[in-house]
Design an enzyme around this catalytic site. Structure first.
Site, PDB file in Angstrom:
ATOM      1  CG  ASP A  60      -6.501  -1.679   0.601  1.00 16.84           C
ATOM      2  OD1 ASP A  60      -6.527  -1.808   1.836  1.00 16.84           O
ATOM      3  OD2 ASP A  60      -6.534  -2.652  -0.183  1.00 16.84           O
ATOM      4  CE  LYS A  94      -7.454  -7.646   0.161  1.00 19.85           C
ATOM      5  NZ  LYS A  94      -7.436  -7.290   1.595  1.00 19.85           N
ATOM      6  CD  GLU A 129      -2.895  -1.113   2.362  1.00 16.85           C
ATOM      7  OE1 GLU A 129      -2.951  -0.100   3.096  1.00 16.85           O
ATOM      8  OE2 GLU A 129      -3.482  -2.177   2.615  1.00 16.85           O
ATOM      9  CD  GLU A 142     -13.135  -3.302   0.716  1.00 15.50           C
ATOM     10  OE1 GLU A 142     -12.748  -3.484   1.881  1.00 15.50           O
ATOM     11  OE2 GLU A 142     -12.357  -3.063  -0.240  1.00 15.50           O
TER      12      GLU A 142
END
Length: 285
Positions: free
Chosen positions: A134, A190, A71, A204
């Protein structure tokens, strides 16, 4: 500062993820290195230090840190992309749902509708449990110069703990900020798309779109632009493409609406160039 710390008795150590990331980044050129190689290099870098100290690092520790590192790689490049381009959108890293509700980015007059929905569901012994994407892609028209000045030092050539803190805390500038159309899309990432992760992403994405539709209904917004949800990993297989085409459940409850995919598109993000390609596509969609 140490990249690992002793954890209790014995020879187990924990990873200081931000310190390790900054230390390793000073040894390589991230702009020309595949992200998967950055992650594997970090693992070797940390294991070498653990061996030197007579300790070891568990796979679980690496699994948690891999997500953070990936991330940060994407988040830093996304800010560089913003600074280098003329876009009116910024990619903002979101914290974990246990510490922040992504719906709080909307103005309180909108987020209150979601809190009201949660409250009414709980009266029927039903919980609205959501995870945070994210990243949120947010329209910052009118704030571009302010944000460029604030973020001007973020760069792969100048990574520090301050860089990580700026990326992690940028979202605080957007609490109670967005009108319905200000959040263009969400991106969840991911390192790899395991089957359980594919299910998590589909859930999600479906929920984010359902909540947007709820806000559209509560505000009587006619012909909204809609919201899109994307996913990315360092590599993509055919099973990932098929698995992430799962339908967004709210779109099949009304015969007047067209079925939607929970995840609109998936991207391979394994380099700086991949980040640029992904963002260019998302922002032009």
């Amino acid at each position: 500062m140490d990249i690992i710390s002793k954890s209790g008795e014995g020879n187990k150590y924990t990873i200081n993820s931000a310190i390790a990331f900054v230390a390793y980044a000073s040894h390589i050129d991230i702009n020309t290195t595949e992200f998967s190689k950055v992650l594997s290099g970090l693992r070797d870098f940390i294991n070498d230090e653990a061996i030197r100290l007579g300790g070891k690092i568990s796979d679980g520790s690496f699994n948690k840190c891999n997500g953070d590192w990936y991330e940060w790689l994407i988040g830093i490049r996304a800010i560089e992309f913003f600074l280098e381009s003329e876009t009116n959108f910024i990619v903002v890293k979101m914290p974990n749902a246990t510490s922040f509700d992504v719906m709080s980015i909307y103005k309180s007059c909108l987020s209150e509708f979601i809190y009201d929905l949660r409250s009414k569901l709980s009266l029927n012994n039903v919980n609205l449990i959501t995870s945070n994407p994210d990243f949120s892609i947010i329209d910052i028209r009118g704030r571009r110069e302010e944000l460029k000045s604030m973020l001007k030092d973020i760069s792969f050539s100048n990574i520090s703990l301050s860089t990580i803190s700026e990326i992690d805390n940028l979202y605080k500038n957007f609490i109670d900020y967005a009108e319905l159309e200000h959040i263009k899309s969400f991106l969840s990432v991911k390192t790899t798309f395991r089957p359980d992760r594919r299910l998590q992403l589909a859930h999600e994405g479906s929920l984010m779109k359902a909540l947007y539709t709820h806000l559209q209904t509560r505000t009587w917004t006619i012909n909204p632009t809609g919201i899109r949800y994307y996913a990315a990993a360092t590599s993509i297989g055919n099973a990932d493409v098929i698995g992430l085409k799962t339908v967004a459940t709210h779109s099949i409850t009304d015969v007047k609406s067209l079925p939607q995919s929970a995840v609109d598109e998936i991207f391979k993000i394994n380099s700086v160039l991949d980040v640029d390609s992904c963002l260019s596509h998302i922002l032009s969609s």
